[in-house]
Motif scaffolding. Sequence first.
Motif, mmCIF file in Angstrom:
data_model
loop_
_atom_site.group_PDB
_atom_site.id
_atom_site.type_symbol
_atom_site.label_atom_id
_atom_site.label_comp_id
_atom_site.label_asym_id
_atom_site.label_seq_id
_atom_site.Cartn_x
_atom_site.Cartn_y
_atom_site.Cartn_z
ATOM 1 N N ALA A 79 0.832 -1.205 0.000
ATOM 2 C CA ALA A 79 0.000 0.000 0.000
ATOM 3 C C ALA A 79 0.867 1.256 0.000
ATOM 4 O O ALA A 79 0.569 2.240 -0.686
ATOM 5 C CB ALA A 79 -0.931 -0.011 1.209
ATOM 6 N N ALA A 80 1.973 1.190 0.744
ATOM 7 C CA ALA A 80 2.839 2.365 0.874
ATOM 8 C C ALA A 80 3.586 2.695 -0.415
ATOM 9 O O ALA A 80 4.110 3.808 -0.560
ATOM 10 C CB ALA A 80 3.836 2.144 2.010
ATOM 11 N N LEU A 81 3.642 1.771 -1.359
ATOM 12 C CA LEU A 81 4.295 2.037 -2.643
ATOM 13 C C LEU A 81 3.530 3.067 -3.470
ATOM 14 O O LEU A 81 4.078 3.676 -4.383
ATOM 15 C CB LEU A 81 4.426 0.749 -3.452
ATOM 16 C CG LEU A 81 5.375 -0.313 -2.915
ATOM 17 C CD1 LEU A 81 5.263 -1.587 -3.745
ATOM 18 C CD2 LEU A 81 6.811 0.200 -2.916
ATOM 19 N N HIS A 82 2.260 3.251 -3.167
ATOM 20 C CA HIS A 82 1.414 4.167 -3.929
ATOM 21 C C HIS A 82 1.378 5.527 -3.232
ATOM 22 O O HIS A 82 1.082 5.596 -2.037
ATOM 23 C CB HIS A 82 -0.003 3.609 -4.031
ATOM 24 C CG HIS A 82 -0.055 2.217 -4.607
ATOM 25 N ND1 HIS A 82 0.157 1.096 -3.849
ATOM 26 C CD2 HIS A 82 -0.290 1.774 -5.867
ATOM 27 C CE1 HIS A 82 0.052 0.019 -4.611
ATOM 28 N NE2 HIS A 82 -0.209 0.405 -5.837
ATOM 29 N N PRO A 83 1.643 6.612 -3.955
ATOM 30 C CA PRO A 83 1.581 7.928 -3.331
ATOM 31 C C PRO A 83 0.249 8.220 -2.649
ATOM 32 O O PRO A 83 0.202 9.012 -1.696
ATOM 33 C CB PRO A 83 1.828 8.871 -4.510
ATOM 34 C CG PRO A 83 2.710 8.091 -5.421
ATOM 35 C CD PRO A 83 2.190 6.683 -5.324
ATOM 36 N N LEU B 286 -4.038 0.608 -1.307
ATOM 37 C CA LEU B 286 -4.217 -0.267 -2.448
ATOM 38 C C LEU B 286 -5.438 0.176 -3.253
ATOM 39 O O LEU B 286 -6.356 0.799 -2.711
ATOM 40 C CB LEU B 286 -4.422 -1.711 -1.984
ATOM 41 C CG LEU B 286 -3.283 -2.347 -1.196
ATOM 42 C CD1 LEU B 286 -3.699 -3.732 -0.713
ATOM 43 C CD2 LEU B 286 -2.017 -2.440 -2.028
ATOM 44 N N GLY B 287 -5.436 -0.172 -4.533
ATOM 45 C CA GLY B 287 -6.631 0.065 -5.337
ATOM 46 C C GLY B 287 -7.696 -0.965 -5.035
ATOM 47 O O GLY B 287 -7.434 -2.017 -4.446
ATOM 48 N N ILE C 174 -3.873 2.881 -13.715
ATOM 49 C CA ILE C 174 -4.771 3.083 -12.573
ATOM 50 C C ILE C 174 -4.017 2.538 -11.365
ATOM 51 O O ILE C 174 -4.190 1.367 -10.982
ATOM 52 C CB ILE C 174 -6.158 2.451 -12.794
ATOM 53 C CG1 ILE C 174 -7.045 2.631 -11.565
ATOM 54 C CG2 ILE C 174 -6.073 0.998 -13.262
ATOM 55 C CD1 ILE C 174 -8.505 2.367 -11.786
ATOM 56 N N ASP C 175 -3.139 3.379 -10.812
ATOM 57 C CA ASP C 175 -2.142 2.882 -9.879
ATOM 58 C C ASP C 175 -1.857 3.815 -8.696
ATOM 59 O O ASP C 175 -0.803 3.706 -8.056
ATOM 60 C CB ASP C 175 -0.846 2.566 -10.621
ATOM 61 C CG ASP C 175 -0.231 3.795 -11.281
ATOM 62 O OD1 ASP C 175 -0.653 4.935 -10.992
ATOM 63 O OD2 ASP C 175 0.696 3.615 -12.095
ATOM 64 N N GLY C 176 -2.777 4.729 -8.413
ATOM 65 C CA GLY C 176 -2.584 5.604 -7.253
ATOM 66 C C GLY C 176 -1.319 6.422 -7.306
ATOM 67 O O GLY C 176 -0.799 6.845 -6.272
ATOM 68 N N GLY C 177 -0.809 6.666 -8.517
ATOM 69 C CA GLY C 177 0.400 7.455 -8.676
ATOM 70 C C GLY C 177 1.692 6.671 -8.658
ATOM 71 O O GLY C 177 2.789 7.248 -8.760
ATOM 72 N N TYR C 178 1.599 5.345 -8.600
ATOM 73 C CA TYR C 178 2.783 4.485 -8.480
ATOM 74 C C TYR C 178 3.799 4.731 -9.599
ATOM 75 O O TYR C 178 5.012 4.807 -9.354
ATOM 76 C CB TYR C 178 2.335 3.023 -8.472
ATOM 77 C CG TYR C 178 3.431 1.996 -8.443
ATOM 78 C CD1 TYR C 178 4.186 1.789 -7.282
ATOM 79 C CD2 TYR C 178 3.718 1.205 -9.566
ATOM 80 C CE1 TYR C 178 5.189 0.821 -7.253
ATOM 81 C CE2 TYR C 178 4.718 0.254 -9.531
ATOM 82 C CZ TYR C 178 5.446 0.069 -8.379
ATOM 83 O OH TYR C 178 6.433 -0.877 -8.359
ATOM 84 N N THR C 179 3.325 4.850 -10.829
ATOM 85 C CA THR C 179 4.252 5.017 -11.952
ATOM 86 C C THR C 179 4.508 6.475 -12.315
ATOM 87 O O THR C 179 5.205 6.760 -13.288
ATOM 88 C CB THR C 179 3.738 4.275 -13.205
ATOM 89 O OG1 THR C 179 2.438 4.781 -13.554
ATOM 90 C CG2 THR C 179 3.653 2.779 -12.954
ATOM 91 N N ALA C 180 3.974 7.407 -11.531
ATOM 92 C CA ALA C 180 4.166 8.828 -11.821
ATOM 93 C C ALA C 180 5.450 9.372 -11.213
ATOM 94 O O ALA C 180 5.838 10.510 -11.489
ATOM 95 C CB ALA C 180 2.970 9.635 -11.304
ATOM 96 N N ARG C 181 6.106 8.591 -10.381
ATOM 97 C CA ARG C 181 7.298 9.085 -9.689
ATOM 98 C C ARG C 181 8.441 9.286 -10.685
ATOM 99 O O ARG C 181 8.594 8.486 -11.595
ATOM 100 C CB ARG C 181 7.715 8.088 -8.608
ATOM 101 C CG ARG C 181 6.625 7.867 -7.563
ATOM 102 C CD ARG C 181 7.091 6.935 -6.475
ATOM 103 N NE ARG C 181 6.009 6.670 -5.536
ATOM 104 C CZ ARG C 181 6.185 6.412 -4.246
ATOM 105 N NH1 ARG C 181 7.393 6.388 -3.740
ATOM 106 N NH2 ARG C 181 5.177 6.194 -3.466
#
Length: 250
Positions: A207-211, A215-216, A243-250
């Motif tokens: 869960a913490a991996l997502h900004p 979890l989705g 659709i990843d809660g910002g996971y790949t936006a970093r």
Amino acid sequence: MLEFSGKVAIVTGAGSGLGEAIATILYQGGASVVLADIDQQRCIDVAGRLDPEGAHTLPLQTDVSDHRAVEAMVAATMARFDGLHLAVNNAGITGPRETPTAEYDIETWQRVIATDLGGVFFCMKYQIPALLASGGGAIVNMSSAAGIVAVAGEAPYVAAKHGIIGLSKSVALEYAGRNIRVNAVGPGFIDTPEIRKLPQEEHDALAALHPMGRLGQAEEVGQLVAYLLSEQASFITGSFHSIDGGYTAR
């Protein structure tokens, strides 16, 4: 609620998790739904919950890594519902985690690639003629956040999910002029039954991996997939949707 009345849909991996959520949304929107999964009992259970009389669902045992099983799935769909308009190629597996590539078992590599990437190819190979015969439609292929970023120790899964995006784009171009749309979706970590089996500390770490710090939900992914299948998305094809809660936006 998106409208799918009169439509026929195939959802692979429909026995639980994302597939179950997607199948539920499509059925609630009025579609007849073929629920395909390697575990047929799970599909039977989902179909029984959605459609106790069985008029608008068809549970099928399907191993998507076997092209003959996929061909039979599409043939059964056409025989039962006389059409196919929507397809969600969601079935997939993961291999061992944190395994360096040089130490990866060859048979496991082949199984992951055959299921996750080969399965999507087999599905589209047999779905597309049925879609064309039915006047066209839409396909959504399930990639992953790992389809656009790397995950060390999970080489076959990452390779397959990257491949799904390229495959989807190529097929979208091939059939854009024939009333078939093809898109890919890339979820982050989703709160599915498999994730819930993890120890709490692992669950929290994912869960913490997502900004967004969580979890989705399977239903959130399902709503995106349903939109991409719907007439509201009629000008969307050949694209990838995170659709990843910002996971790949970093």
